[in-house]
Design a protein around this motif. Structure first.
Motif, PDB file in Angstrom:
ATOM      1  N   LYS A  96      49.174  11.007 -10.416  1.00  0.00           N
ATOM      2  CA  LYS A  96      49.812   9.698 -10.006  1.00  0.00           C
ATOM      3  C   LYS A  96      49.676   9.665  -8.480  1.00  0.00           C
ATOM      4  O   LYS A  96      49.364  10.677  -7.749  1.00  0.00           O
ATOM      5  N   VAL A  97      49.676   8.576  -8.140  1.00  0.00           N
ATOM      6  CA  VAL A  97      49.555   8.148  -6.436  1.00  0.00           C
ATOM      7  C   VAL A  97      50.329   7.294  -6.135  1.00  0.00           C
ATOM      8  O   VAL A  97      51.057   6.449  -6.894  1.00  0.00           O
ATOM      9  N   VAL A  98      51.162   7.515  -4.937  1.00  0.00           N
ATOM     10  CA  VAL A  98      51.912   6.604  -4.226  1.00  0.00           C
ATOM     11  C   VAL A  98      51.466   6.184  -2.850  1.00  0.00           C
ATOM     12  O   VAL A  98      50.810   6.947  -2.021  1.00  0.00           O
ATOM     13  N   GLY A  99      51.527   4.957  -2.601  1.00  0.00           N
ATOM     14  CA  GLY A  99      51.037   4.382  -1.316  1.00  0.00           C
ATOM     15  C   GLY A  99      51.227   2.873  -1.095  1.00  0.00           C
ATOM     16  O   GLY A  99      51.964   2.295  -2.257  1.00  0.00           O
ATOM     17  N   PRO A 100      50.772   2.192  -0.067  1.00  0.00           N
ATOM     18  CA  PRO A 100      51.017   0.798   0.369  1.00  0.00           C
ATOM     19  C   PRO A 100      50.150  -0.092  -0.836  1.00  0.00           C
ATOM     20  O   PRO A 100      49.185   0.542  -1.144  1.00  0.00           O
ATOM     21  N   GLY A 101      50.673  -0.932  -0.864  1.00  0.00           N
ATOM     22  CA  GLY A 101      49.997  -1.879  -2.040  1.00  0.00           C
ATOM     23  C   GLY A 101      50.408  -3.309  -2.367  1.00  0.00           C
ATOM     24  O   GLY A 101      51.425  -3.812  -1.695  1.00  0.00           O
ATOM     25  N   VAL A 102      50.168  -3.824  -3.402  1.00  0.00           N
ATOM     26  CA  VAL A 102      50.638  -5.174  -3.847  1.00  0.00           C
ATOM     27  C   VAL A 102      50.980  -5.486  -5.415  1.00  0.00           C
ATOM     28  O   VAL A 102      50.240  -4.499  -6.024  1.00  0.00           O
ATOM     29  N   HIS A 103      52.118  -6.054  -5.564  1.00  0.00           N
ATOM     30  CA  HIS A 103      52.506  -6.198  -6.898  1.00  0.00           C
ATOM     31  C   HIS A 103      52.267  -7.652  -7.429  1.00  0.00           C
ATOM     32  O   HIS A 103      52.510  -8.459  -6.850  1.00  0.00           O
ATOM     33  N   LEU A 104      51.502  -7.466  -8.460  1.00  0.00           N
ATOM     34  CA  LEU A 104      51.485  -8.921  -9.100  1.00  0.00           C
ATOM     35  C   LEU A 104      52.065  -9.142 -10.468  1.00  0.00           C
ATOM     36  O   LEU A 104      52.018  -8.053 -11.126  1.00  0.00           O
ATOM     37  N   ILE A 218      54.044   1.934  -3.295  1.00  0.00           N
ATOM     38  CA  ILE A 218      53.876   1.383  -4.754  1.00  0.00           C
ATOM     39  C   ILE A 218      53.609   2.616  -5.386  1.00  0.00           C
ATOM     40  O   ILE A 218      52.823   3.758  -5.005  1.00  0.00           O
ATOM     41  N   THR A 219      53.902   3.001  -6.591  1.00  0.00           N
ATOM     42  CA  THR A 219      53.800   4.052  -7.339  1.00  0.00           C
ATOM     43  C   THR A 219      52.889   3.843  -8.774  1.00  0.00           C
ATOM     44  O   THR A 219      53.201   2.898  -9.187  1.00  0.00           O
ATOM     45  N   ILE A 220      51.870   4.445  -8.892  1.00  0.00           N
ATOM     46  CA  ILE A 220      50.892   4.291 -10.124  1.00  0.00           C
ATOM     47  C   ILE A 220      50.705   5.457 -10.850  1.00  0.00           C
ATOM     48  O   ILE A 220      50.427   6.643 -10.144  1.00  0.00           O
TER      49      ILE A 220
END
Length: 238
Positions: A96-104, A218-220
């Protein structure tokens, strides 16, 4: 004597015939010319230089790891090795990764649906284009409708349904999460997507693409399938 003359005439005729055939083929099939304009060539050159830069950065990173191995003692080598393994697992999508990002978000355009337009599955080709552009503009990790994108991911049509990792995605509400290296890259990615034609492209398919502002966190989730050595992305028929 006559046989030698016949042989010579035959050889000369063969050579002349071959030259005529080559000349005719050249006239009939001229070499294709590069019809791209200067901006297309500059853009391709820019992309090649970007790939070259990424490879150089990868070489520097690998040299740094090698130097750490050489300078470390047995105990420290184990820590360096574990750190390397953890980093590779992260890049492969196994954590799992957490970091800055964008949501579409992709959903049917309500005004079109109310006008009687039919809700169609999201086009695999359009989704692949979007993913490739996200990677091209420094997107590191991507999740589509709960499916983590990894190097074995296939986006394609199966029995009339668009699938990611062979799992059908929703026709009515699809969230795409993207993580970048830092918040500045997230803002740049947001700006690029917002200025691109993707919103119009999805609208032509009766879909609304919403590009939310960049976020600090953002969490993926990790990929939960089995990794195999296949192509990155492919559509049906590839």
């Amino acid at each position: 004597m006559e046989n030698k003359v016949v042989i010579r005439i035959t050889i000369i005729s063969f050579i002349v015939g071959l030259m005529i055939a080559v000349q005719y083929n050249t006239i009939q099939k001229p070499e294709s010319r590069d019809t791209r304009d200067i901006w297309e060539i500059r853009q391709e050159l820019s992309e090649e230089k970007k790939v070259h830069s990424e490879l150089l950065n990868e070489i520097v990173s690998l040299k740094k790891i090698a130097a750490e191995y050489e300078d470390a003692n047995i105990e420290e080598q184990g820590k360096v090795l574990q750190s390397t393994v953890d980093n590779l697992k992260k890049r492969a999508g196994l954590t799992k990764v957490v970091g800055p990002g964008v949501h579409l978000n992709i959903r049917p355009a309500e005004e079109l649906i109310l006008s009687g337009y039919k809700v169609e599955p999201i086009s695999p080709d359009l989704l692949i284009r979007l993913v490739n552009e996200i990677y091209r503009y420094n997107g590191l990790y991507i999740e589509i409708d709960g499916q983590r994108i990894v190097h074995t991911t296939a986006i394609r049509d199966i029995n009339g349904k668009t699938t990611v990792n062979s799992v059908p995605i929703s026709n009515s509400n699809v969230d795409i999460y993207i993580i970048t290296e830092n918040f500045e890259q997230a803002e740049k990615l947001h700006s690029y997507l917002y200025a691109s034609t993707f919103q119009d492209d999805f609208y032509l398919d009766n879909l609304k693409l919403t590009i939310h502002p960049a976020k600090e966190e953002i969490t993926i989730d990790a990929y939960d399938g089995d990794l195999t050595n296949t192509y990155l992305l492919k559509s049906e028929g590839d």
